[in-house]
Structure formats: structure tokens, C-alpha cells
Design an enzyme around this catalytic site. Structure first.
Site, mmCIF file in Angstrom:
data_model
loop_
_atom_site.group_PDB
_atom_site.id
_atom_site.type_symbol
_atom_site.label_atom_id
_atom_site.label_comp_id
_atom_site.label_asym_id
_atom_site.label_seq_id
_atom_site.Cartn_x
_atom_site.Cartn_y
_atom_site.Cartn_z
ATOM 1 N N SER A 142 6.517 3.267 -15.342
ATOM 2 C CA SER A 142 7.261 2.018 -15.182
ATOM 3 C C SER A 142 6.455 0.894 -14.546
ATOM 4 O O SER A 142 6.981 0.087 -13.791
ATOM 5 C CB SER A 142 8.533 2.265 -14.365
ATOM 6 O OG SER A 142 9.388 1.148 -14.432
ATOM 7 N N HIS A 178 -5.279 -10.561 10.755
ATOM 8 C CA HIS A 178 -4.610 -9.262 10.582
ATOM 9 C C HIS A 178 -4.576 -8.947 9.103
ATOM 10 O O HIS A 178 -4.261 -9.810 8.277
ATOM 11 C CB HIS A 178 -3.181 -9.305 11.122
ATOM 12 C CG HIS A 178 -2.366 -8.092 10.756
ATOM 13 N ND1 HIS A 178 -2.511 -6.883 11.400
ATOM 14 C CD2 HIS A 178 -1.423 -7.901 9.790
ATOM 15 C CE1 HIS A 178 -1.683 -5.993 10.863
ATOM 16 N NE2 HIS A 178 -1.019 -6.586 9.883
ATOM 17 N N SER A 180 -3.235 -5.801 6.347
ATOM 18 C CA SER A 180 -2.557 -4.514 6.174
ATOM 19 C C SER A 180 -2.068 -4.392 4.736
ATOM 20 O O SER A 180 -1.997 -5.376 3.996
ATOM 21 C CB SER A 180 -1.392 -4.367 7.163
ATOM 22 O OG SER A 180 -0.183 -4.796 6.601
ATOM 23 N N SER A 188 -0.482 4.118 5.246
ATOM 24 C CA SER A 188 -0.613 2.882 6.023
ATOM 25 C C SER A 188 -2.085 2.582 6.306
ATOM 26 O O SER A 188 -2.846 3.457 6.713
ATOM 27 C CB SER A 188 0.139 3.018 7.348
ATOM 28 O OG SER A 188 -0.065 1.867 8.146
ATOM 29 N N ASP A 230 -4.780 3.566 12.007
ATOM 30 C CA ASP A 230 -4.648 4.160 10.665
ATOM 31 C C ASP A 230 -5.996 4.464 10.026
ATOM 32 O O ASP A 230 -6.096 5.334 9.160
ATOM 33 C CB ASP A 230 -3.887 3.197 9.736
ATOM 34 C CG ASP A 230 -2.450 2.970 10.178
ATOM 35 O OD1 ASP A 230 -1.811 3.948 10.595
ATOM 36 O OD2 ASP A 230 -1.982 1.818 10.109
#
Length: 317
Positions: A142, A178, A180, A188, A230
Site C-alpha cells: 500500500s 534537532h 529526528s 527511534s 537512540d
């Protein structure tokens, strides 16, 4: 007698009887004077022509518009890219059997002025960049977005514009950054940096040197720990320095290269990104992009990747 009186009056009016000598200049005063004269001389030097002049002038005009938004990094859409080693970890429905090497990639990057000083580009800015990798040709699962990286940053830019021969020292920028991928758990990825950038140019080229300090984070107590670092080894892969070079070899054709490196003699890693653009209108370029190395995306920060893509971008230079 009158002649002698006239000579006496002239002498007394032109030379004081008790001349006061000015105090001698101290070494500190001399250093300040020389520095001030040097700065004044640099500022009065005619500016060397720069490939960035048109862009800087446009941003200065936009400062007067309350609702203006600037380009920050490149803004592009690559409807087709081919990745040699795609990573299925970023999406739950993907695995190494159904992930597609062909996907779309796009980046949106803007900045807005917070406070600018005078009629220059010196001041505070907020920037935001989002880069996405879309499995648009993968009908089996999908067509999911495999990975998206988010990068807000707060920047202070000092517009220097000092010239030396045919070169221009354009600006210095200090930013809190920052980055992420907006995910949780094992997928993460994030880090915070203080980034310093110096920008130089001449009439048909631009150069920058960028380095950063990663703000430390606590180690995770376990792999499933939602807090903590992380990606503790991200500097070993993405690197500690980035060098950039842009060259306009004809009015329509440009090349932008980005080289990152971890500055290690053993286990030396980094990446190379090449962007060739062909300008076909006042607003848009055709973009051919090649990437080789680590950090193609945050989920791939420690995974070697090769990627080539073709698309269109908003004119950047």
C-alpha cells in the site's frame, strides 16, 4: 619699528610660547587604533562579486514582507530514485522480501526571520526541514512512507561580506539543531547539535565549512528504554564535519557537492552527495542527485547506501 612689531605678532600667533606635547600612545591604544583602521579599511573595500548576491538581495527584500518565508536548504521532488540497499526497519509492513529499491524522495526546507538587524541578513532565524522517502511504486504494501526526517533549528547569522581579491567571506552562522525521524521504540533516531558554519564565495562558486558539537545524552538502561540515547555512535557514521562546494559552470548548469567525514584514521566513514542541476526557468531546475555513504536517512545512519534520483527542485542558486 613697525616691521619688527609685525613680525613679532605673527610669530606669537602661530607658535605657542609654551607648546603642550600630546601624551605618547600606549601599546594598547595603538593596537586598538590599528585594529579599528584595519576594520574600516576592510569595510571600505569594494565587494568582490559573488554567486550569492542575487539570493542575498532577494532575502533582504523579503525582510520587509511580514508573511515572507525563505528557502533554507534545497527544496526538491525526486519522483524516481533507486537505492542499492534500502532499509525496511522504518515501517512495520516492510521487510527485506517486499521492500522496493525504487522509491520517491522529496525535501521541503524553509526559514523565517525572527529578528533582523538593519538592512543586512544579520539576525535570528528559525528553520525547518523535512525529508521523506516514499515507497510509491510498492503496491504490495500500500505504498507507505518508509522514513521521514524532521529538522527544526534556531539560527543566528552574521552577514560579514568581507572581500579579499576576487573572494568574498559571506557569513558565519551558529545554530541549535534537532533532527529526528519521529518514531518510537527500536526505530527511534534523534540527536541534538550546535552547528557552526562559515560561508565563502566568488563570482561563480560558493564554499562552506560546517562542523558541529553533539549535545550528550544519557545512555539507555535497556534496548526498550524510551529515554536515553537512540544512536550513541552516530558521529562515527554521519561524521563531524561537512564541506560544501557549488559551481556554476554555465548560466544554466550547476554542481553542488557535499562531503561529510568522521575525521578518524581508522574506520573512516562519511558520505558524498552530488547534485547536478539544469535551470530551465526562473523558478525551477532539473535535478540529478547521487548519494554514496552513511546517513542517507536517520534510519540508515549506520547503513551504507548508494542512491541515484531524478526530479525537479526550486531554484537554489
Amino acid at each position: 619699528m613697525l616691521k619688527q612689531l609685525f613680525i613679532f605678532i605673527c610669530l606669537t600667533n602661530s607658535v605657542p610660547l609654551f607648546a603642550q606635547q600630546s601624551p605618547e600612545e600606549t601599546p594598547l591604544q595603538k593596537a586598538k587604533r590599528v585594529a579599528s583602521e584595519t576594520i574600516q579599511e576592510i569595510e571600505n573595500t569594494p565587494k568582490a562579486p559573488s554567486i550569492l548576491d542575487a539570493r542575498d538581495a532577494a532575502e533582504q527584500r523579503l525582510d520587509a514582507v511580514p508573511f515572507a518565508i525563505y528557502q533554507h536548504q534545497q527544496n526538491y521532488l525526486l519522483p524516481y530514485t533507486y537505492a542499492k540497499n534500502p532499509n525496511a526497519d522504518g515501517q512495520v509492513d516492510l521487510n527485506q522480501n517486499n521492500i522496493d529499491n525504487q522509491e520517491a524522495k522529496f525535501q521541503i526546507s524553509i526559514k523565517i526571520p525572527i529578528y533582523s538587524l538593519g538592512d543586512t541578513n544579520t539576525g535570528w532565524y528559525f528553520g525547518f526541514t523535512a525529508k521523506s522517502f516514499w515507497q510509491v511504486y510498492n503496491s504490495e504494501v500500500s505504498k507507505p512512507f518508509r522514513e521521514t526526517n524532521y529538522e527544526p533549528e534556531l539560527m543566528y547569522r552574521w552577514q560579514a561580506d568581507y572581500s579579499f581579491l576576487q573572494y568574498r567571506f559571506n557569513a558565519v552562522e551558529l545554530s541549535f539543531n534537532h533532527q529526528s525521524n519521529g518514531q518510537s521504540g527500536l526505530n527511534s533516531r534523534s540527536w541534538n547539535r550546535v552547528i557552526l558554519t562559515a560561508l565563502f564565495s566568488d563570482v561563480d562558486s560558493a564554499y562552506y565549512v560546517r562542523t558541529w558539537y553533539r549535545l550528550p545524552e544519557d545512555a539507555k538502561e535497556s534496548v526498550q528504554d524510551p529515554s536515553g540515547d537512540d544512536n550513541p555512535d552516530i558521529l562515527d557514521y554521519i561524521g563531524r564535519i561537512e564541506l560544501g562546494y557549488a559551481w556554476q559552470f554555465t548560466p544554466e548548469h550547476k554542481l553542488l557537492a557535499k562531503l561529510r567525514n568522521n575525521l578518524k584514521s581508522s574506520n573512516n566513514r562519511g558520505s558524498l552527495e552530488l547534485n547536478y542541476t539544469y535551470n530551465f526557468s526562473d523558478r525551477y531546475d532539473v535535478l540529478l542527485q547521487y548519494f554514496n555513504g552513511y546517513g542517507d536517512s536517520l534510519i540508515d545512519y549506520n547503513r551504507h547506501q548508494q542512491r541515484v534520483g531524478l526530479g525537479i527542485q526550486l531554484r537554489f542558486l
